[in-house]
Write an enzyme that holds these catalytic residues in place. Structure first.
Site, short mmCIF file in Angstrom:
data_model
loop_
_atom_site.label_atom_id
_atom_site.label_comp_id
_atom_site.label_asym_id
_atom_site.label_seq_id
_atom_site.Cartn_x
_atom_site.Cartn_y
_atom_site.Cartn_z
CE1 TYR A 1 42.95 48.37 31.31
CE2 TYR A 1 44.58 47.21 32.63
CZ TYR A 1 43.81 48.34 32.39
OH TYR A 1 43.91 49.42 33.23
CG HIS B 1 41.66 56.34 38.32
ND1 HIS B 1 40.48 55.76 37.91
CD2 HIS B 1 42.60 55.37 38.25
CE1 HIS B 1 40.70 54.50 37.59
NE2 HIS B 1 41.97 54.23 37.79
CG ASP C 1 41.89 50.77 37.38
OD1 ASP C 1 41.86 51.75 36.62
OD2 ASP C 1 42.45 49.70 37.06
#
Length: 384
Positions: free
Chosen positions: A307, A361, A177
């Site tokens: 982000y 994930h 990630d």
């Protein structure tokens, strides 16, 4: 570099406030759609947060987490929370492991045991690691940066200083990630310090040079890019919101524990190898330990801010640019993207590539034995 021990101690008043907020929830009206089709299943969520308010034992989770050696370091003015677990063996190899969103340092509890003391799990003590697990700036007990501009590249600079301050002039890096982006940034910016990078995810902003002077896209690469775009259209709304309007989202998630639980738990179900049943892979206690960490530290807003920063500084490489340190990649079948090896080889020296038999994930939680074995294998020839 100033370093001090750290101990988690959430005030009783914060725990009481959490229960009060859950019990005072104003629930959204249900829709006639099938369970999980439009996001979180309201019935599952009600049962989940009822467990959070009435049965989940945060103090037990806190006590367990405090058994990990935790510290706070001041790294060029940025305070960084981290675990520093020493390996059991003759010459443990230093490794920095970086988490992502919606995870935290708690993702690596099982992995730490297997990396630091492989002999306890049937492995070779010569494969042991000294593992450093920092909390990204703005996550958990690492305060948010005071100034804008902290993307994966700036975090990589912090990690090099942190590892140097701990006495590690050279080391390896691992991540998934957001942590995959930090790990690749370490290789790109600090090849003199990073022996190699192991990944279980490829950052979505990664883009090699694909101009006229480069070899044309293979059919596998074209299919990967189509699948990536299709996934972003149907499943990537969260990331677009994080990267464009983080403060609007944070206003609600920081105020509502039920909203926070829905935002995070839905991703653990959607991105894991759970066949639609999130509790098949993660217990309620495991999910709530991570979610509680976000709640009690009020870090959801600062966390999703990264982000925004990564959108402004994407991981794109110029024509002819090559990253020197070797890269290992474990491709888990239920990961949210499945890049072909050739896509990474356009920029990176891919020394190890493994298609994993199961997992998604959250590989460190889902398949810690498999991931630990891959990490040991990749760094074994780099230890000298």
């Amino acid at each position: 570099m100033q370093i001090e021990p750290f101990h988690i101690a959430v005030p009783d008043a914060d725990m009481d406030d959490l229960r009060r907020r859950i019990r005072a929830t104003r629930w959204a009206p249900a829709t006639p759609s099938p369970a999980w089709q439009q996001g979180i299943d309201p019935a599952w969520l009600r049962e989940f947060v009822d467990y959070w308010a009435n049965q989940f034992d945060w103090r037990a989770a806190e006590q367990r987490l405090n058994r990990q050696p935790q510290f706070i370091a001041d790294v060029h003015g940025q305070r960084v929370h981290f675990i520093h677990r020493r390996g059991v063996g003759h010459a443990p190899y230093p490794l920095v492991v970086t988490h992502g969103w919606p995870g935290s340092f708690v993702e690596f509890e099982a992995l730490l045991e297997r990396l630091c003391d492989p002999a306890a799990f049937g492995g070779d003590p010569a494969d042991s690691f000294d593992v450093v697990v920092p909390s990204l700036p703005g996550f958990a007990f690492s305060p948010a940066p005071a100034q804008p501009g902290t993307s994966a590249f700036q975090v990589a600079d912090l990690w090099v200083s942190l590892m140097s301050g701990l006495g590690y002039r050279r080391f390896g890096a691992q991540g998934g990630d957001l942590g995959a982006g930090v790990s690749l940034a370490l290789a790109a910016r600090h090849p003199q310090a990073v022996d190699g990078v192991h990944l279980n995810f490829l950052p979505s902003s990664y883009e090699p040079a694909i101009g006229a002077a480069q070899r044309p896209l293979t059919s596998e690469e074209e299919r990967f890019l189509r699948e990536k775009n299709d996934w972003a259209a149907l499943e990537g709304g969260y990331a677009h919101m994080h990267a464009t309007k983080p403060l609007t989202l944070a206003a609600s998630l920081n105020d509502s524990p039920v909203g926070l639980a829905a935002w995070i738990a839905e991703k653990f179900r959607a991105w894991s190898d759970c066949e639609g049943d999130v509790e098949r892979v993660f217990s309620k206690d495991e999910l709530l330990t991570n979610i509680s960490l976000y709640w009690y530290t009020q870090c959801i807003g600062p966390a999703i801010q990264m982000y925004w920063e990564n959108r402004l500084q994407p991981m794109r490489f110029a024509e002819g640019q090559r990253i020197v340190p070797p890269v290992g990649f474990a491709r888990f079948p239920k990961e949210i993207s499945h890049p072909p090896r050739s896509w990474l080889e356009r920029t990176f020296n891919v020394a190890q590539w493994t298609d994993m038999p199961g997992g998604g994930h959250f590989a460190a939680m889902e398949k810690p034995d498999l991931l630990a074995a891959e990490i040991r294998s990749f760094f074994r020839p780099l230890r000298t």
